[in-house]
Design an enzyme around this catalytic site. Structure first.
Site, PDB file in Angstrom:
ATOM      1  N   LYS A  14       0.828  -1.212   0.000  1.00  0.00           N
ATOM      2  CA  LYS A  14       0.000   0.000   0.000  1.00  0.00           C
ATOM      3  C   LYS A  14       0.864   1.265   0.000  1.00  0.00           C
ATOM      4  O   LYS A  14       0.568   2.211  -0.713  1.00  0.00           O
ATOM      5  CB  LYS A  14      -0.937   0.022   1.223  1.00  0.00           C
ATOM      6  CG  LYS A  14      -1.923  -1.141   1.266  1.00  0.00           C
ATOM      7  CD  LYS A  14      -2.973  -0.978   2.352  1.00  0.00           C
ATOM      8  CE  LYS A  14      -2.445  -1.054   3.762  1.00  0.00           C
ATOM      9  NZ  LYS A  14      -1.884  -2.355   4.172  1.00  0.00           N
ATOM     10  N   ARG A  89      -9.939   0.416   8.838  1.00  0.00           N
ATOM     11  CA  ARG A  89      -9.543  -0.962   9.161  1.00  0.00           C
ATOM     12  C   ARG A  89     -10.630  -1.692   9.936  1.00  0.00           C
ATOM     13  O   ARG A  89     -10.435  -2.850  10.296  1.00  0.00           O
ATOM     14  CB  ARG A  89      -8.280  -0.941   9.998  1.00  0.00           C
ATOM     15  CG  ARG A  89      -6.985  -1.126   9.174  1.00  0.00           C
ATOM     16  CD  ARG A  89      -5.866  -0.974  10.149  1.00  0.00           C
ATOM     17  NE  ARG A  89      -4.644  -1.612   9.959  1.00  0.00           N
ATOM     18  CZ  ARG A  89      -3.531  -0.995   9.543  1.00  0.00           C
ATOM     19  NH1 ARG A  89      -3.577   0.227   9.082  1.00  0.00           N
ATOM     20  NH2 ARG A  89      -2.393  -1.620   9.553  1.00  0.00           N
ATOM     21  N   ARG A 128      11.199  -6.254   5.013  1.00  0.00           N
ATOM     22  CA  ARG A 128      11.093  -4.809   5.268  1.00  0.00           C
ATOM     23  C   ARG A 128      11.663  -4.467   6.643  1.00  0.00           C
ATOM     24  O   ARG A 128      12.283  -3.425   6.832  1.00  0.00           O
ATOM     25  CB  ARG A 128       9.614  -4.401   5.176  1.00  0.00           C
ATOM     26  CG  ARG A 128       9.368  -2.912   5.348  1.00  0.00           C
ATOM     27  CD  ARG A 128       7.943  -2.552   4.997  1.00  0.00           C
ATOM     28  NE  ARG A 128       7.012  -2.779   6.086  1.00  0.00           N
ATOM     29  CZ  ARG A 128       5.688  -2.588   5.997  1.00  0.00           C
ATOM     30  NH1 ARG A 128       5.158  -2.167   4.882  1.00  0.00           N
ATOM     31  NH2 ARG A 128       4.906  -2.799   7.034  1.00  0.00           N
ATOM     32  N   ARG A 134      11.156  -0.585  11.767  1.00  0.00           N
ATOM     33  CA  ARG A 134       9.859  -0.755  12.422  1.00  0.00           C
ATOM     34  C   ARG A 134       9.876  -2.009  13.287  1.00  0.00           C
ATOM     35  O   ARG A 134      10.025  -3.116  12.782  1.00  0.00           O
ATOM     36  CB  ARG A 134       8.750  -0.869  11.369  1.00  0.00           C
ATOM     37  CG  ARG A 134       8.332   0.467  10.813  1.00  0.00           C
ATOM     38  CD  ARG A 134       7.191   0.328   9.835  1.00  0.00           C
ATOM     39  NE  ARG A 134       6.021  -0.345  10.395  1.00  0.00           N
ATOM     40  CZ  ARG A 134       4.853  -0.387   9.786  1.00  0.00           C
ATOM     41  NH1 ARG A 134       4.696   0.213   8.626  1.00  0.00           N
ATOM     42  NH2 ARG A 134       3.847  -1.028  10.337  1.00  0.00           N
ATOM     43  N   ARG A 146      -0.726  -9.090  13.633  1.00  0.00           N
ATOM     44  CA  ARG A 146      -1.245  -8.070  12.695  1.00  0.00           C
ATOM     45  C   ARG A 146      -2.070  -8.719  11.593  1.00  0.00           C
ATOM     46  O   ARG A 146      -3.112  -8.186  11.191  1.00  0.00           O
ATOM     47  CB  ARG A 146      -0.082  -7.248  12.114  1.00  0.00           C
ATOM     48  CG  ARG A 146       0.414  -6.221  13.120  1.00  0.00           C
ATOM     49  CD  ARG A 146       1.820  -5.768  12.814  1.00  0.00           C
ATOM     50  NE  ARG A 146       1.912  -4.972  11.614  1.00  0.00           N
ATOM     51  CZ  ARG A 146       3.015  -4.892  10.864  1.00  0.00           C
ATOM     52  NH1 ARG A 146       4.084  -5.595  11.172  1.00  0.00           N
ATOM     53  NH2 ARG A 146       3.023  -4.127   9.807  1.00  0.00           N
TER      54      ARG A 146
HETATM   55  P1  AMP Z   1       0.507   0.405   9.349  1.00  0.00           P
HETATM   56  O1  AMP Z   1       1.672   1.319   9.130  1.00  0.00           O
HETATM   57  O2  AMP Z   1      -0.677   0.787   8.512  1.00  0.00           O
HETATM   58  O3  AMP Z   1       0.882  -1.047   9.213  1.00  0.00           O
HETATM   59  O4  AMP Z   1       0.037   0.610  10.862  1.00  0.00           O
HETATM   60  C1  AMP Z   1       0.908   0.343  11.957  1.00  0.00           C
HETATM   61  C2  AMP Z   1       0.077   0.180  13.241  1.00  0.00           C
HETATM   62  O5  AMP Z   1      -0.643   1.398  13.508  1.00  0.00           O
HETATM   63  C3  AMP Z   1      -1.016  -0.895  13.180  1.00  0.00           C
HETATM   64  O6  AMP Z   1      -0.499  -2.187  13.473  1.00  0.00           O
HETATM   65  C4  AMP Z   1      -1.988  -0.394  14.230  1.00  0.00           C
HETATM   66  O7  AMP Z   1      -1.511  -0.641  15.544  1.00  0.00           O
HETATM   67  C5  AMP Z   1      -1.936   1.125  14.020  1.00  0.00           C
HETATM   68  N1  AMP Z   1      -2.950   1.573  13.019  1.00  0.00           N
HETATM   69  C6  AMP Z   1      -2.696   2.149  11.808  1.00  0.00           C
HETATM   70  N2  AMP Z   1      -3.855   2.437  11.155  1.00  0.00           N
HETATM   71  C7  AMP Z   1      -4.854   2.022  11.972  1.00  0.00           C
HETATM   72  C8  AMP Z   1      -6.268   2.015  11.865  1.00  0.00           C
HETATM   73  N3  AMP Z   1      -6.901   2.501  10.764  1.00  0.00           N
HETATM   74  N4  AMP Z   1      -6.992   1.496  12.891  1.00  0.00           N
HETATM   75  C9  AMP Z   1      -6.379   1.015  14.007  1.00  0.00           C
HETATM   76  N5  AMP Z   1      -5.056   0.974  14.165  1.00  0.00           N
HETATM   77  C10 AMP Z   1      -4.271   1.469  13.167  1.00  0.00           C
END
Ligand code: AMP
Length: 192
Positions: A14, A89, A128, A134, A146
């Site tokens: 993404k 999400r 990654r 991260r 996740r």
């Molecule tokens: P990402 O970079 O999108 O993989 O997000 C990293 C972390 O941020 C996720 O594992 C969640 O803990 C939190 N997070 C990001 N976007 C959301 C969302 N829309 N709803 C809930 N938690 C989120």
């Protein structure tokens, strides 16, 4: 305004595809993961609220995420459109997003769903993790949490957009350019 949701599991690509969409269409990128990481880095109250969830690979509570997206949409309301990355999400987030956009007399044009098999996702995330810094990409247990969160809470969001007839499925395995060509085709239909 043309607003797009880019949807897919962690590691689907993404972030990579968002960059290409922004460069081509000039949309404003709203990545909730990036916004949370910024808050964490700055040590804000919101960052503190999100930290334990993020550290454990769990979703941050809806009200926290929705409040943050509301603020960001207001801040950039003159943008030509938004690309939502990693949001919504949950179904509650998808419903809230419709309401937030309606306040600005706009809506989601389409939801692009990147499909990638689970084994490929794990491989990509661990890869990654070697360079992204991260913490949530470096540990197989966290990656599994996740992916489980995605299957339990996020997959139903696809149903939500299917009912609205807004879903466009794209094969997320292949060359970055090939995947982007499929995405462009889907988006171009909304500029006709
Ligand atoms: P990402 O970079 O999108 O993989 O997000 C990293 C972390 O941020 C996720 O594992 C969640 O803990 C939190 N997070 C990001 N976007 C959301 C969302 N829309 N709803 C809930 N938690 C989120």
């Amino acid at each position: 305004m043309v607003n797009i949701v880019l949807f897919g599991p962690p590691g689907a690509g993404k972030g990579t595809q968002s960059e290409k969409i922004i460069a081509k269409y000039g949309l404003k990128h709203i990545s909730t993961g990036d916004l949370f990481r910024k808050h964490l880095g700055e040590g804000t109250d919101l960052g503190k609220k999100a930290q334990s969830f993020m550290d454990n690979g769990k979703l941050v509570p809806d009200e926290v995420v929705i409040g943050m997206v509301d603020e960001t949409i207001n801040e950039f309301k003159t943008a030509p459109g938004f690309i939502f990355d990693g949001f919504p999400r949950t179904v509650a987030q998808a419903e809230a997003l419709d309401a937030l956009l309606a306040k600005h007399e706009t809506s989601i044009a389409c939801m692009i769903m990147l499909n990638v098999p689970e084994e490929e996702l794990k491989k990509r995330l661990l890869e990654r993790g070697k360079t992204s810094g991260r913490a949530d990409d470096q540990n197989e247990e966290k990656i599994n949490v996740r992916i489980q969160e995605y299957l339990n809470k996020t997959v139903p969001v696809a149903e939500f957009y299917t009912h609205q007839n807004k879903i466009c499925k794209v094969n997320g395995v292949g060359s970055i350019e090939g995947i982007f060509d499929q995405i462009s085709l889907a988006i171009d239909g909304h500029y006709a």
